[in-house]
Enzyme design. Structure first.
Site, mmCIF file in Angstrom:
data_model
loop_
_atom_site.group_PDB
_atom_site.id
_atom_site.type_symbol
_atom_site.label_atom_id
_atom_site.label_comp_id
_atom_site.label_asym_id
_atom_site.label_seq_id
_atom_site.Cartn_x
_atom_site.Cartn_y
_atom_site.Cartn_z
ATOM 1 N N GLU A 179 51.850 -0.875 68.607
ATOM 2 C CA GLU A 179 52.128 -0.435 67.239
ATOM 3 C C GLU A 179 53.263 0.526 67.492
ATOM 4 O O GLU A 179 53.301 1.424 68.132
ATOM 5 C CB GLU A 179 50.920 0.471 66.862
ATOM 6 C CG GLU A 179 49.597 -0.121 66.606
ATOM 7 C CD GLU A 179 48.719 0.942 65.747
ATOM 8 O OE1 GLU A 179 48.841 1.842 65.087
ATOM 9 O OE2 GLU A 179 47.204 0.697 66.190
ATOM 10 N N GLU B 189 43.304 2.855 70.392
ATOM 11 C CA GLU B 189 43.480 4.338 70.654
ATOM 12 C C GLU B 189 42.372 5.159 70.847
ATOM 13 O O GLU B 189 41.839 6.165 70.249
ATOM 14 C CB GLU B 189 44.229 4.645 69.110
ATOM 15 C CG GLU B 189 45.471 4.191 68.799
ATOM 16 C CD GLU B 189 46.278 4.786 67.438
ATOM 17 O OE1 GLU B 189 45.598 5.674 66.844
ATOM 18 O OE2 GLU B 189 47.350 4.679 67.254
HETATM 19 O O1 AHR Z 1 48.856 1.610 61.639
HETATM 20 C C1 AHR Z 1 47.956 2.569 60.990
HETATM 21 C C2 AHR Z 1 47.330 3.140 62.293
HETATM 22 O O2 AHR Z 1 47.782 4.211 63.093
HETATM 23 C C3 AHR Z 1 46.312 2.432 63.001
HETATM 24 O O3 AHR Z 1 44.976 1.985 62.271
HETATM 25 C C4 AHR Z 1 46.193 3.149 64.176
HETATM 26 O O4 AHR Z 1 45.923 2.520 65.292
HETATM 27 C C5 AHR Z 1 47.056 4.276 64.579
HETATM 28 O O5 AHR Z 1 46.882 5.633 64.342
#
Ligand code: AHR
Length: 498
Positions: free
Chosen positions: A292, A173
């Site tokens: 994610e 990110e």
């Molecule tokens: O999954 C929780 C968090 O969400 C992760 O660390 C991050 O990559 C995202 O913002």
């Protein structure tokens, strides 16, 4: 409700389903590692300190690619802190989640766990506070035969044979202003390209995932991705997408229509990949790594994301309900329908932190979202088919028009796996499944997850409110199937085909 007719013709294939879309994500965050999968003090601990109960439950999810060690955590993590004798590893302040990290679980423990669980390891290097050379050294530690510094260190730490980690994420990110070491796209592209070059020079067989836009609401959405892919070219094999969804207004039909927006996000990112390929006149197509995804909206406030300097604090331990389970099924339907472009996907996360499994001391709870993942993952082998759906639908205020039935299908060897979500909150759906030029011969298995209320959830006191049950309403007649699907439910049906 009017009948829905779904046609899955074996001639209309999309692409083979990459098993890696059934991946997971283990971050050093909250109680995901400590008290989640690793807890030497638990009565469930094996000789490695691994929790047999949570890992046993995870085993039935048949997860494939497992992303580690973060997440935001990765952007401040120095992998050397987590290897070597445990009593010599440093305890450090962890800045992403404001926690204390004792480094008792690191690369070697994760690799041992991954091998035992049959997970494909997927490591995220630190491009926040770390340098490309640190990333390269990690590749050498994991993948090179003995005979050089970091490979020898691995052997000294107990693993003579290389781990052969194929998948490497180039940071996490990095477009997010909250990220440690966040930089603009052009600067990230330079760091990531340099890191990928050093890493691929160390092991040319690895594949890299460049950080794509992590939220569709960021102003740099899509432009970030174009910049990164154009600069990186062949140094990136995949571009990442992230997505967390929720129902803050309590509008179930609207929430269940979020799949339109997931489809759109995938298609927009794929459009960037194709644009970059065309513009650079390259033979290489970048594919998507949705590394994610999940439901996360209840536990967003400071006390849920700030560990206040504690070890293993309770962070974002979202409690999931029935409608969340249907949305998880919707994500998986979308990935299957886009099997030609989505090659990897990781549900975030696996235990305690926005997870299908919770622990409380030595107790364990399977949340609602556990069940759709298990149902789909156990039917994943084959080629995705293009669904054609005709039937009732509705207009969602946020996401536009959707069919009441959301669906996907995978054609295996002499079998057809079908997945159906009934978004209607009060009415049973009448559904006909037509295999087009093929025939449905018999029902091999049929399961359903449903309940009386969208907010129904499993608790330690009542752990089996939502689970998968046999679906008894499926019938076959003249090569086609018909069924009744209860309101607010998801079904998976496997047919023998002829
Ligand atoms: O999954 C929780 C968090 O969400 C992760 O660390 C991050 O990559 C995202 O913002």
């Amino acid at each position: 409700m009017d009948k829905t007719r779904v046609v899955f013709d074996p001639a209309y294939t999309i692409a083979p389903v990459d098993p890696r879309i059934f991946g997971g994500f283990l971050e050093h965050m909250g109680r995901a590692v400590y008290e989640g999968v690793y807890d030497p003090n638990s009565r469930h601990a094996d000789e490695n300190g691994f929790r047999r109960d949570t890992l046993g439950a995870l085993r039935s999810l048949k997860m494939t690619a497992m992303r580690y060690p973060g997440g935001n955590f990765a952007s401040g993590y120095h992998w050397m802190d987590g290897v070597g004798p445990k009593d010599q590893r440093p305890t450090v302040r962890e800045l992403a989640w404001q926690s204390i990290e004792p480094n008792q679980f690191g690369t070697d423990e994760f690799m041992k766990m991954a091998a035992w669980m049959d997970w494909t390891p997927m490591l995220t290097v630190n491009l926040g506070t770390g340098m490309p050379e640190e990333a390269r050294n990690w590749v050498e530690y994991c993948n090179c035969p003995e005979g050089s510094r970091y490979a020898d260190l691995r052997a000294k730490n107990g693993s003579k044979d290389p781990y052969q980690v194929k998948l490497w994420c180039l940071g996490n990110e990095m477009d997010g202003p909250w990220q440690l070491g966040h930089v603009p796209a052009d600067l990230y592209a330079i760091y990531a390209q340099q890191a990928a070059k050093l890493m691929k020079d160390t092991d040319p067989t690895i594949e890299t995932v460049a950080c794509g836009t992590c939220s569709i609401s960021l102003p740099t959405y899509i432009e970030w991705d174009r910049t990164v892919l154009e600069y990186m070219g062949p140094y990136a094999d995949y571009i990442s997408l992230h997505r967390y969804v929720g129902n803050p207004r309590g509008d179930t039909p609207d929430y269940l229509a979020v799949t339109n927006s997931i489809d759109q996000q995938i298609e927009e990112m794929d459009a960037v990949c194709r644009f970059v390929q065309a513009r650079s006149k390259s033979k290489q197509r970048h594919y998507l790594c949705f590394d994610e995804w999940n439901v996360w909206y209840r536990y967003r406030s400071a006390e849920h994301i700030n560990g206040s300097g504690k070890f293993a604090p309770h962070l974002i331990e979202e409690q999931y309900n029935l409608e969340d389970a249907l949305v998880v099924a919707g994500f998986l339907n979308s990935f299957i329908r886009h099997a030609d472009v989505v090659k990897i996907a990781n549900i975030a996360q696996i235990v305690n932190v926005i997870a299908p499994i919770l622990t409380q001391g030595d107790d364990m709870l399977l949340q609602t979202i556990f069940y759709p993942f298990a149902m789909y993952s156990s039917r994943r082998d084959g080629i995705a088919l293009q669904p054609s759906v005709s039937g009732p639908g509705y207009d969602s205020p946020s996401y536009g028009r959707v069919n009441t039935i959301d669906t996907s299908a995978i054609l295996g060897d002499g079998v057809l796996h079908t997945f159906l979500v009934n978004r209607n909150t009060s009415e049973t759906a009448e559904i006909e499944i037509d295999h087009g030029s093929g025939n449905l011969e018999s029902i091999l298995s049929a399961e359903v997850i449903g309940g009386s209320h969208p907010n129904a959830c499993n608790t330690y006191e009542n752990p089996n409110v939502i689970s998968s049950q046999p679906l008894q309403t499926v019938k076959i007649n003249a090569g086609k199937a018909s069924l009744q699907l209860p309101p607010l439910s998801v079904a998976a049906i496997t047919f023998r085909t002829g």
